[in-house]
Write a protein that holds these residues in place. Sequence first.
Motif, PDB file in Angstrom:
ATOM      1  N   LEU A  11       0.832  -1.205   0.000  1.00 34.69           N
ATOM      2  CA  LEU A  11       0.000   0.000   0.000  1.00 34.69           C
ATOM      3  C   LEU A  11       0.868   1.257   0.000  1.00 34.69           C
ATOM      4  N   THR A  12       1.922   1.242   0.787  1.00 37.60           N
ATOM      5  CA  THR A  12       2.813   2.403   0.878  1.00 37.60           C
ATOM      6  C   THR A  12       3.525   2.652  -0.438  1.00 37.60           C
ATOM      7  N   ILE A  13       3.978   1.595  -1.090  1.00 36.40           N
ATOM      8  CA  ILE A  13       4.701   1.729  -2.353  1.00 36.40           C
ATOM      9  C   ILE A  13       3.827   2.386  -3.412  1.00 36.40           C
ATOM     10  N   ASP A  14       2.595   1.914  -3.550  1.00 35.83           N
ATOM     11  CA  ASP A  14       1.713   2.493  -4.569  1.00 35.83           C
ATOM     12  C   ASP A  14       1.321   3.920  -4.214  1.00 35.83           C
ATOM     13  N   ALA A  15       1.157   4.202  -2.923  1.00 40.28           N
ATOM     14  CA  ALA A  15       0.829   5.568  -2.505  1.00 40.28           C
ATOM     15  C   ALA A  15       1.971   6.525  -2.833  1.00 40.28           C
ATOM     16  N   LEU A  74      11.014  -1.353 -10.470  1.00 39.25           N
ATOM     17  CA  LEU A  74      12.254  -0.614 -10.248  1.00 39.25           C
ATOM     18  C   LEU A  74      12.599   0.240 -11.463  1.00 39.25           C
ATOM     19  N   ALA A  75      12.333  -0.302 -12.665  1.00 38.60           N
ATOM     20  CA  ALA A  75      12.549   0.494 -13.876  1.00 38.60           C
ATOM     21  C   ALA A  75      11.623   1.698 -13.893  1.00 38.60           C
ATOM     22  N   ALA A 177      13.857   2.487  -3.010  1.00 41.52           N
ATOM     23  CA  ALA A 177      14.597   1.823  -1.932  1.00 41.52           C
ATOM     24  C   ALA A 177      13.718   0.806  -1.205  1.00 41.52           C
ATOM     25  N   LEU A 178      12.456   1.156  -0.993  1.00 39.01           N
ATOM     26  CA  LEU A 178      11.530   0.237  -0.340  1.00 39.01           C
ATOM     27  C   LEU A 178      11.278  -0.991  -1.211  1.00 39.01           C
ATOM     28  N   LEU A 179      11.152  -0.780  -2.512  1.00 43.00           N
ATOM     29  CA  LEU A 179      10.988  -1.889  -3.444  1.00 43.00           C
ATOM     30  C   LEU A 179      12.211  -2.801  -3.433  1.00 43.00           C
TER      31      LEU A 179
END
Length: 411
Positions: A11-15, A74-75, A177-179
Amino acid sequence: MKYVSRFNQMLTIDALFEGGRMFVGATSVTYLLHSGLSLSQIAFLKSVQAMTVLLGEVPTGVLADSMGHKKSLLASSLFAVLGFALYYWGEGFNFFVIAEILTALSLCFWSGAFEAFAIDEAKLEETPGEIDRFFHSNQSLNSVTVLVFGLLGGFLGHLGLALPYLAAIGSYIFMGALLWSIPETAKTQTGSSEYVPWFKNIKKHLKATFTQGLLHPALMPFFIANILIQFTVQPLLHYWQPYFQSLNAQLGTEKQGLIFAAYCATSALFGAIYAKYSAKPFLRSPKITIVLFAVFSALYCLLGLESPWLFAVVVFCLLQGTLSIARTSLGVRMNENIDSSSRASILSSLSLISRLGMVGALYVIGQLVPAQQSAPSLVPLFKYFGFISVGLVVLIVVGSFINQRKKRVIL
């Protein structure tokens, strides 16, 4: 790593991805104007973005399945960082063209790959109803993120017009970085052999789109209406900032941020109300689709009038809220007449074809707006597109009339 933590990470990544772009949502056109570009050049930039997405959406989806969903994401983050960095440090029209291409590629690599990555890595399929819970949570969080990041971007722009781009860069670096910290465990398909069935599927999907969609009398008006929506909304998406500045020359970026937050909040509120009462027979009737687009058209025409900027803000917010539920209602009308066996291929191909309306609108805007660098009055432009929106209502009426008299038959 605990499952709940992985769920929240997704959820955080997409936000962060959605919010990163929204940092510049309230100031981007103003920034480009202050960088020396004309409105016609800005229209060309948005055309470049639309064409890049149009041509790159499907190939990048194939690459995501081939090289792995995490690598695709990542890309996406890398292209976003490079694109916004060019906007921040680059100078001149050519730099901004490259920046638009890079940010558009970021969108292409993200599309589809994130959903697949989230479902696999958060193991959403292992718990019944978890996928529904995830996407509902994701939509709610993104709505809040868009509002907050857009508002922050407006206030950052008041301190310096380039600062929102710097904030966007920081958002994408943190997201990357989170990914990177998440180990990819899902199996992915590799090898060039995946490209052969892809081309066959594209041919099959396009054939289904034309025979069971565009050429079917019960669907043709709605498909054309969907393209026309993409045409009419472009000034609302890309030119609302100079529009309000032409109504009030003293309008600062912090007020633009408030306008951005206001129309996002209005759209979310209208969507929530519609979702709550969507089971009502009246809201499931074709008549409500006609009513919604008639209201949309009337509000759009009001924007084509010289009026106090605060009044225009109210109209603009109501228009955005109405549009959000009108498009949902139109989607229902289309799905009622699409055979379930071809639904995915028709709708995905329609998404690509409807972008032609976006490209056409941006070309028209480039021809209509003055070439000077200063922001002229954009009221005539909104008047012109408001008039076009009336034609959209006519199409919806015709489509509903045909729907009630044509039995859905697969060609």
